[in-house]
Design a protein around this motif. Structure first.
Motif, PDB file in Angstrom:
ATOM      1  N   ASN A  48       0.844  -1.192   0.000  1.00 19.66           N
ATOM      2  CA  ASN A  48       0.000   0.000   0.000  1.00 19.66           C
ATOM      3  C   ASN A  48       0.883   1.247   0.000  1.00 19.66           C
ATOM      4  OD1 ASN A  48      -2.388  -1.681   0.446  1.00 19.66           O
ATOM      5  ND2 ASN A  48      -1.594  -1.932   2.518  1.00 19.66           N
ATOM      6  N   LEU A  49       0.657   2.126  -0.976  1.00 17.70           N
ATOM      7  CA  LEU A  49       1.442   3.350  -1.092  1.00 17.70           C
ATOM      8  C   LEU A  49       0.616   4.544  -0.637  1.00 17.70           C
ATOM      9  CD1 LEU A  49       2.996   2.766  -4.645  1.00 17.70           C
ATOM     10  CD2 LEU A  49       4.184   2.573  -2.446  1.00 17.70           C
ATOM     11  N   ALA A  50       1.168   5.340   0.245  1.00 17.78           N
ATOM     12  CA  ALA A  50       0.515   6.572   0.693  1.00 17.78           C
ATOM     13  C   ALA A  50       1.429   7.739   0.348  1.00 17.78           C
ATOM     14  CB  ALA A  50       0.246   6.531   2.183  1.00 17.78           C
ATOM     15  N   PHE A  51       0.959   8.639  -0.511  1.00 15.88           N
ATOM     16  CA  PHE A  51       1.753   9.784  -0.940  1.00 15.88           C
ATOM     17  C   PHE A  51       1.715  10.856   0.139  1.00 15.88           C
ATOM     18  CE2 PHE A  51       1.879  13.870  -3.435  1.00 15.88           C
ATOM     19  CZ  PHE A  51       3.242  13.830  -3.686  1.00 15.88           C
ATOM     20  N   VAL A  52       2.899  11.260   0.598  1.00  8.90           N
ATOM     21  CA  VAL A  52       3.026  12.307   1.625  1.00  8.90           C
ATOM     22  C   VAL A  52       3.887  13.408   1.026  1.00  8.90           C
ATOM     23  CG1 VAL A  52       3.720  12.861   3.965  1.00  8.90           C
ATOM     24  CG2 VAL A  52       2.884  10.558   3.427  1.00  8.90           C
ATOM     25  N   SER A  53       3.278  14.494   0.599  1.00 12.46           N
ATOM     26  CA  SER A  53       4.022  15.518  -0.124  1.00 12.46           C
ATOM     27  C   SER A  53       4.919  16.345   0.790  1.00 12.46           C
ATOM     28  CB  SER A  53       3.063  16.440  -0.889  1.00 12.46           C
ATOM     29  OG  SER A  53       2.148  17.060   0.006  1.00 12.46           O
ATOM     30  N   ASP A  54       4.452  16.619   2.016  1.00 11.03           N
ATOM     31  CA  ASP A  54       5.216  17.449   2.947  1.00 11.03           C
ATOM     32  C   ASP A  54       5.098  16.894   4.365  1.00 11.03           C
ATOM     33  OD1 ASP A  54       6.049  19.696   1.166  1.00 11.03           O
ATOM     34  OD2 ASP A  54       3.887  19.997   0.999  1.00 11.03           O
ATOM     35  N   GLY A  55       6.078  17.223   5.185  1.00 10.97           N
ATOM     36  CA  GLY A  55       5.989  16.909   6.609  1.00 10.97           C
ATOM     37  C   GLY A  55       6.084  15.441   6.951  1.00 10.97           C
ATOM     38  N   LEU A  56       6.835  14.673   6.172  1.00  7.05           N
ATOM     39  CA  LEU A  56       6.949  13.240   6.447  1.00  7.05           C
ATOM     40  C   LEU A  56       7.558  12.949   7.817  1.00  7.05           C
ATOM     41  CD1 LEU A  56       6.728  10.287   5.616  1.00  7.05           C
ATOM     42  CD2 LEU A  56       8.856  10.556   4.305  1.00  7.05           C
ATOM     43  N   PRO A  57       8.692  13.565   8.190  1.00  4.33           N
ATOM     44  CA  PRO A  57       9.244  13.282   9.522  1.00  4.33           C
ATOM     45  C   PRO A  57       8.265  13.632  10.645  1.00  4.33           C
ATOM     46  CG  PRO A  57      10.859  14.423   8.157  1.00  4.33           C
ATOM     47  CD  PRO A  57       9.552  14.497   7.428  1.00  4.33           C
ATOM     48  N   GLU A  58       7.594  14.780  10.480  1.00  2.00           N
ATOM     49  CA  GLU A  58       6.642  15.223  11.511  1.00  2.00           C
ATOM     50  C   GLU A  58       5.484  14.241  11.641  1.00  2.00           C
ATOM     51  OE1 GLU A  58       9.110  18.519  10.144  1.00  2.00           O
ATOM     52  OE2 GLU A  58       7.846  17.096   9.066  1.00  2.00           O
ATOM     53  N   ARG A  59       5.009  13.731  10.519  1.00  2.00           N
ATOM     54  CA  ARG A  59       3.903  12.769  10.561  1.00  2.00           C
ATOM     55  C   ARG A  59       4.317  11.502  11.296  1.00  2.00           C
ATOM     56  NH1 ARG A  59       0.027  10.923   5.494  1.00  2.00           N
ATOM     57  NH2 ARG A  59      -0.942   9.129   6.507  1.00  2.00           N
ATOM     58  N   LEU A  60       5.507  10.996  10.971  1.00  2.00           N
ATOM     59  CA  LEU A  60       5.964   9.776  11.636  1.00  2.00           C
ATOM     60  C   LEU A  60       6.174   9.999  13.137  1.00  2.00           C
ATOM     61  CD1 LEU A  60       8.447   8.455   8.937  1.00  2.00           C
ATOM     62  CD2 LEU A  60       6.325   7.357   9.668  1.00  2.00           C
ATOM     63  N   LYS A  61       6.676  11.166  13.511  1.00  2.00           N
ATOM     64  CA  LYS A  61       6.862  11.463  14.937  1.00  2.00           C
ATOM     65  C   LYS A  61       5.520  11.533  15.648  1.00  2.00           C
ATOM     66  CE  LYS A  61      10.113  14.030  16.588  1.00  2.00           C
ATOM     67  NZ  LYS A  61      11.063  15.114  16.944  1.00  2.00           N
ATOM     68  N   ALA A  62       4.534  12.157  14.996  1.00  2.00           N
ATOM     69  CA  ALA A  62       3.216  12.286  15.616  1.00  2.00           C
ATOM     70  C   ALA A  62       2.542  10.921  15.780  1.00  2.00           C
ATOM     71  CB  ALA A  62       2.340  13.215  14.771  1.00  2.00           C
ATOM     72  N   GLU A  63       2.741  10.042  14.811  1.00  2.00           N
ATOM     73  CA  GLU A  63       2.106   8.718  14.882  1.00  2.00           C
ATOM     74  C   GLU A  63       2.822   7.801  15.871  1.00  2.00           C
ATOM     75  OE1 GLU A  63       0.360   8.520  10.291  1.00  2.00           O
ATOM     76  OE2 GLU A  63       2.196   7.452  10.832  1.00  2.00           O
ATOM     77  N   GLY A  64       4.134   7.998  16.005  1.00  2.00           N
ATOM     78  CA  GLY A  64       4.897   7.192  16.955  1.00  2.00           C
ATOM     79  C   GLY A  64       4.774   5.706  16.712  1.00  2.00           C
ATOM     80  N   SER A  65       4.647   4.928  17.777  1.00  2.00           N
ATOM     81  CA  SER A  65       4.591   3.468  17.668  1.00  2.00           C
ATOM     82  C   SER A  65       3.291   2.987  17.024  1.00  2.00           C
ATOM     83  CB  SER A  65       4.748   2.834  19.049  1.00  2.00           C
ATOM     84  OG  SER A  65       3.692   3.252  19.904  1.00  2.00           O
ATOM     85  N   ARG A  66       2.316   3.902  16.867  1.00  2.00           N
ATOM     86  CA  ARG A  66       1.035   3.535  16.247  1.00  2.00           C
ATOM     87  C   ARG A  66       1.058   3.678  14.728  1.00  2.00           C
ATOM     88  NH1 ARG A  66      -1.817   7.334  16.991  1.00  2.00           N
ATOM     89  NH2 ARG A  66      -0.424   8.771  18.087  1.00  2.00           N
ATOM     90  N   SER A  67       2.166   4.122  14.183  1.00  2.00           N
ATOM     91  CA  SER A  67       2.224   4.368  12.746  1.00  2.00           C
ATOM     92  C   SER A  67       2.016   3.074  11.960  1.00  2.00           C
ATOM     93  CB  SER A  67       3.571   4.974  12.358  1.00  2.00           C
ATOM     94  OG  SER A  67       3.627   5.167  10.950  1.00  2.00           O
ATOM     95  N   PRO A  68       1.193   3.131  10.914  1.00  2.00           N
ATOM     96  CA  PRO A  68       1.014   1.945  10.073  1.00  2.00           C
ATOM     97  C   PRO A  68       2.138   1.779   9.054  1.00  2.00           C
ATOM     98  CG  PRO A  68      -0.336   3.728   9.238  1.00  2.00           C
ATOM     99  CD  PRO A  68       0.300   4.243  10.512  1.00  2.00           C
ATOM    100  N   ALA A  69       3.008   2.784   8.936  1.00  2.00           N
ATOM    101  CA  ALA A  69       4.038   2.758   7.904  1.00  2.00           C
ATOM    102  C   ALA A  69       5.165   1.798   8.269  1.00  2.00           C
ATOM    103  CB  ALA A  69       4.595   4.152   7.688  1.00  2.00           C
ATOM    104  N   ASP A  70       5.509   0.934   7.314  1.00  2.45           N
ATOM    105  CA  ASP A  70       6.660   0.053   7.471  1.00  2.45           C
ATOM    106  C   ASP A  70       7.917   0.674   6.878  1.00  2.45           C
ATOM    107  OD1 ASP A  70       5.326  -2.461   8.498  1.00  2.45           O
ATOM    108  OD2 ASP A  70       4.202  -2.167   6.638  1.00  2.45           O
TER     109      ASP A  70
END
Length: 332
Positions: A48-70
């Protein structure tokens, strides 16, 4: 017969179910889809591909251990360094990746790995610039180029990485003098993207421009832009005493990575000869795997020796490079 059917049913029900792999990407998904489809066809693992145009590091930090991204996929060492600095990815221990990706094209801690490379080259007018006239990046500061150079913003990541290369090879003071001299040689104020500079050459506004190699392929694939592309040729400058500046597209595994095993399978697949050929063909880029074939179009641009300086070292100069370009008012 009944016992055989029951055994078959039991075997099917006991077969392991592959988890999906989820990727956050700053690259348009259509650029990645062909190689992803090949992976799914070979392994049965959906991606599954999710396009993230901006703020990728911030998104991953906000999601933390709950992030679905591998996994995360992005371009340019500056973006890769941002996710390293955000502490949202984990090291990957893989003999396959280590063997396929040269040391200077991966994190020393194995936090990220390059998948393809692109050279920062000069597009030169076929009519107004002689073959061999473009030699080094340092030469762009020569007054012979006064009023003849076009480029996008000096503080764009692509150009900051090039200035970082100047700093790595010559130091900050030299880089500042170089940037001032190149600015004096500009035909116009920096504007637009790399393709816009080629259009300016075609229109006679300048004679050479800085750009990434893959834009030639993109322009030749666009009916409106083919004429621009045919008005220039690619020249491969080098740093004095070194090679041609390159940058990368790369991949990293997130700290959260809920499907770590499948994600590693995908990472290793992406550096296989077949995947490297597909990826490079679709995006007009250079494979990191030495044995992978170039596309016919890319091969036709000629050969070059890449600068072997560590991209991590270049990333360490980014703040200095930005300061240099701001101090000389490159875009002013």
């Amino acid at each position: 017969m009944l016992r055989s059917l029951l055994l078959t049913a039991a075997t099917i029900s006991a077969a392991p179910a592959f988890a999906d792999v989820n990727i956050y990407t700053t690259r348009q998904p259509e650029l990645i889809q062909p190689v992803i489809d090949a992976f799914t066809a070979e392994t049965g693992i959906a991606v599954n591909l999710a396009f993230v145009s901006d703020g990728l590091p911030e998104r991953l930090k906000a999601e933390g251990s709950r992030s679905p991204a591998d996994l995360v996929m992005t371009v340019d060492i500056a973006n890769l360094q941002q996710i390293v600095d955000a502490d949202v990815i984990q090291p990957v221990d893989s003999e396959v990746l280590a063997a396929a990706v040269p040391a200077e094209l991966r994190s020393p801690e194995n936090l990220w790995f390059a998948l393809t490379t692109r050279a920062r080259i000069v597009y030169a007018s076929r009519d107004r610039v002689a073959e061999g006239e473009v030699t080094t990046y340092e030469d762009l500061a020569d007054p012979k180029w006064e009023g003849r150079i076009c480029t996008r913003s000096g503080v764009h990541n692509y150009n900051l990485a090039l200035v970082s290369g100047i700093i790595e090879h010559h130091g900050v003071e030299y880089a500042k003098e170089w940037a001032e001299a190149v600015r004096a040689n500009l035909a116009r104020k920096p504007e637009g993207n790399d393709r816009a500079q080629v259009r300016a050459i075609w229109a006679g506004e300048c004679d050479i421009s800085l750009g990434n190699t893959y834009y030639m392929g993109k322009m030749l694939s666009d009916e409106e832009q083919t004429e621009w592309a045919n008005s220039v040729r690619i020249e491969f400058p080098v740093f004095e005493g070194a090679g041609t500046h390159i940058n990368v597209s790369g991949i990293a595994m997130t700290k959260a990575a809920p499907n770590k095993e499948e994600a590693l399978q995908l990472m290793e697949f992406l550096v296989s000869p077949a995947a490297q050929a597909i990826y490079a063909e679709e995006n007009f880029e250079y494979p990191v795997l030495e044995s992978a074939e170039l596309s016919e179009l890319v091969a036709g641009w000629g050969t070059f020796d890449a600068d072997t300086v560590s991209l991590t070292d270049l990333a360490g100069h980014r703040a200095e490079a930005l300061r240099v370009m701001e101090e000389v008012n490159f875009d002013g």
